[in-house]
Scaffold this active site. Structure first.
Site, PDB file in Angstrom:
ATOM      1  N   LYS A 293       0.858  -1.191   0.000  1.00 15.28           N
ATOM      2  CA  LYS A 293       0.000   0.000   0.000  1.00 15.28           C
ATOM      3  C   LYS A 293       0.894   1.240   0.000  1.00 15.28           C
ATOM      4  O   LYS A 293       1.732   1.412   0.902  1.00 15.28           O
ATOM      5  CB  LYS A 293      -0.894  -0.050   1.244  1.00 15.28           C
ATOM      6  CG  LYS A 293      -2.168   0.744   1.136  1.00 15.28           C
ATOM      7  CD  LYS A 293      -3.056   0.400   2.309  1.00 15.28           C
ATOM      8  CE  LYS A 293      -4.291   1.241   2.330  1.00 15.28           C
ATOM      9  NZ  LYS A 293      -4.995   1.127   3.613  1.00 15.28           N
TER      10      LYS A 293
HETATM   11  C1  E4P Z   1      -8.263   1.631   3.921  1.00 14.74           C
HETATM   12  O1  E4P Z   1      -7.553   1.253   3.030  1.00 14.74           O
HETATM   13  C2  E4P Z   1      -8.134   2.959   4.560  1.00 14.74           C
HETATM   14  O2  E4P Z   1      -6.898   3.078   5.155  1.00 14.74           O
HETATM   15  C3  E4P Z   1      -9.248   3.148   5.530  1.00 14.74           C
HETATM   16  O3  E4P Z   1     -10.446   2.704   4.932  1.00 14.74           O
HETATM   17  C4  E4P Z   1      -9.376   4.554   6.075  1.00 14.74           C
HETATM   18  O4  E4P Z   1     -10.557   4.626   6.823  1.00 14.74           O
HETATM   19  P1  E4P Z   1     -10.879   5.850   7.808  1.00 14.74           P
HETATM   20  O5  E4P Z   1     -11.151   7.057   6.991  1.00 14.74           O
HETATM   21  O6  E4P Z   1     -12.102   5.395   8.562  1.00 14.74           O
HETATM   22  O7  E4P Z   1      -9.691   5.998   8.685  1.00 14.74           O
END
Ligand code: E4P
Length: 217
Positions: free
Chosen positions: A87
């Site tokens: 990622k």
């Molecule tokens: C997933 O890949 C993201 O990091 C995550 O969905 C972020 O979510 P949030 O906005 O609730 O922190």
């Protein structure tokens, strides 16, 4: 639409996996820190454990922000397990690194995406997944699902192969709207996945059926 769970909590990952509908996992540094995971060894071991629970893509986020750091870290993450997806944040060096990973057969998830322009760049670099954060867009009084629709339309008309992974899901309705918008993947907290089960008429109907079933015995 594939279902990923958006957590680093092993019990929640196991619970979602036991439902039989889980296709993968996403994590981020905030979610990992929340589980009390500290230090490179513990981080690597945790990703390995997640990969042993779920048979599908597991997004592991790099912590570096320069091209060299991202590539170095991404190579180590990808070596943990064949299902690891590196990622990478939507920054200039991140895009360069995604292109490098693409050229070297390593899968990527371009994260922190908030616009169609960013999603086009991620696809051009060959990202496996692009993660628009719809909940955070909604928090700013915009419509996150509209961005999913826009990216899906662009990718379809341009023939980009990058999968649209709707992230920052907050509610069961987000999941339904992302499915309508044509998202390839939705990464959700366990509460939103379980929220899809709920309807008061299901509860009332079952209560009545169970009562009538007793009368038949
Ligand atoms: C997933 O890949 C993201 O990091 C995550 O969905 C972020 O979510 P949030 O906005 O609730 O922190």
């Amino acid at each position: 639409m594939k279902f990923f769970i958006d957590t680093a909590n092993l019990a929640q990952i196991q619970e979602a996996n036991d439902l039989g509908i889980l296709d993968g996992v996403t994590t981020n540094p905030t979610l990992m820190a929340k589980e009390g995971i500290r230090g490179t060894e513990a981080i690597m071991a945790h990703y390995k454990t997640i990969c042993e629970i779920v048979d599908g893509p597991v997004s592991a986020e790099v912590l570096g922000t320069t091209f060299a750091e991202i590539v170095e870290e991404g190579k180590k993450l990808a070596a943990i397990h064949e299902n690891i997806v590196v990622k990478v944040p939507m920054i200039k060096d991140g895009i360069k690194a995604i292109k490098w990973f693409t050229d070297n057969g390593i899968k990527t998830n371009c994260t922190l995406v908030f616009s169609a322009g960013q999603a086009i760049l991620a696809a051009k670099a060959g990202a496996t997944f692009v993660s628009p954060f719809i909940g955070r867009i909604d928090d700013g009084n915009w419509d996150g699902v509209q961005l999913i629709e826009q990216i899906v339309n662009i990718y379809n008309s341009q023939g980009f192969m990058t999968e649209v992974l709707a992230a920052s899901i907050r509610t069961p309705l987000h999941i339904v709207r992302c499915a309508e918008a044509g998202a390839d993947v939705c990464t959700c907290p366990l509460s939103s996945i379980l929220g899809l089960l709920k309807h008061p008429l299901t509860d009332l109907g079952l209560e009545q059926f169970l009562k009538d079933a007793k009368a038949m015995q």
